[in-house]
Design an enzyme around this catalytic site. Structure first.
Site, PDB file in Angstrom:
ATOM      1  CG  ASP A   1      -6.532   1.402   2.435  1.00 43.87           C
ATOM      2  OD1 ASP A   1      -6.960   0.615   3.302  1.00 43.87           O
ATOM      3  OD2 ASP A   1      -5.402   1.934   2.506  1.00 43.87           O
TER       4      ASP A   1
ATOM      5  CG  ASP B   1      -1.256   2.559   3.540  1.00 41.86           C
ATOM      6  OD1 ASP B   1      -2.071   1.711   3.122  1.00 41.86           O
ATOM      7  OD2 ASP B   1      -1.405   3.168   4.612  1.00 41.86           O
TER       8      ASP B   1
END
Length: 168
Positions: free
Chosen positions: A142, A124
């Site tokens: 995501d 991330d």
């Protein structure tokens, strides 16, 4: 249109899933190469690039588990991906909105599966915040999953339901 042509016309949207996977893996590779772990790089007010590794699911759910969650999430994502492909194949020719939503979710799921299998965690790096509140970091996969899910929710409210047995 015969059944093979109808299936082919729906599966043509798989290019978008491939694009999501390529963008996701490419940006994760760049973030890994260019950012130091946990060190925020300010981009603009309320947004940093911050390299983080998530062993859990959304919002780091189960990140502190003993490691079993890695293969659980890989299996879950692969099962969901198979279901999504069958769902895509079952769509009618005119259900473009649903097809796009499905392939966005599919591409995002497979992008994160790659990370889990290869690294043991999801990379991330997109980090938004407001004052002292920090939204959990996320990635392109995501984002695609969220957009696809949002499109499905919108679709529920925008599409009139057809009676059972109504021909295509």
């Amino acid at each position: 249109m015969n059944n093979a042509e109808a299936t082919g016309s729906k599966l043509r949207w798989l290019w978008l899933a491939v694009l999501v996977i390529a963008l996701d893996l490419g940006t994760k590779a760049m973030a890994t190469a260019m950012l130091s772990y946990g060190n925020p790089v300010p981009v603009m007010s309320m947004f940093n690039l911050t390299l983080l590794h998530n062993t859990g699911a959304a919002f780091s759910f189960l990140a502190g588990a003993a490691g079993w969650q890695r293969w659980f999430f890989v299996t879950l994502a692969l099962v969901v991906s198979v279901v999504l492909v069958f769902w895509l194949k079952s769509l009618r020719h005119h259900e473009t909105w649903s097809a796009i939503a499905i392939v966005l979710i599919l591409g995002g799921a497979l992008g994160n599966v790659y990370d889990r299998v290869v690294h043991g965690y999801v990379v991330d790096f997109l980090h938004f915040y407001w004052n002292d509140y920090h939204f959990p970091a996320f990635n392109i996969a995501d984002t695609a999953i969220t957009i696809g899910a949002g499109m499905m929710i919108v679709d529920i409210f925008r599409k009139p339901r057809e009676p059972d047995g109504d021909p295509e």
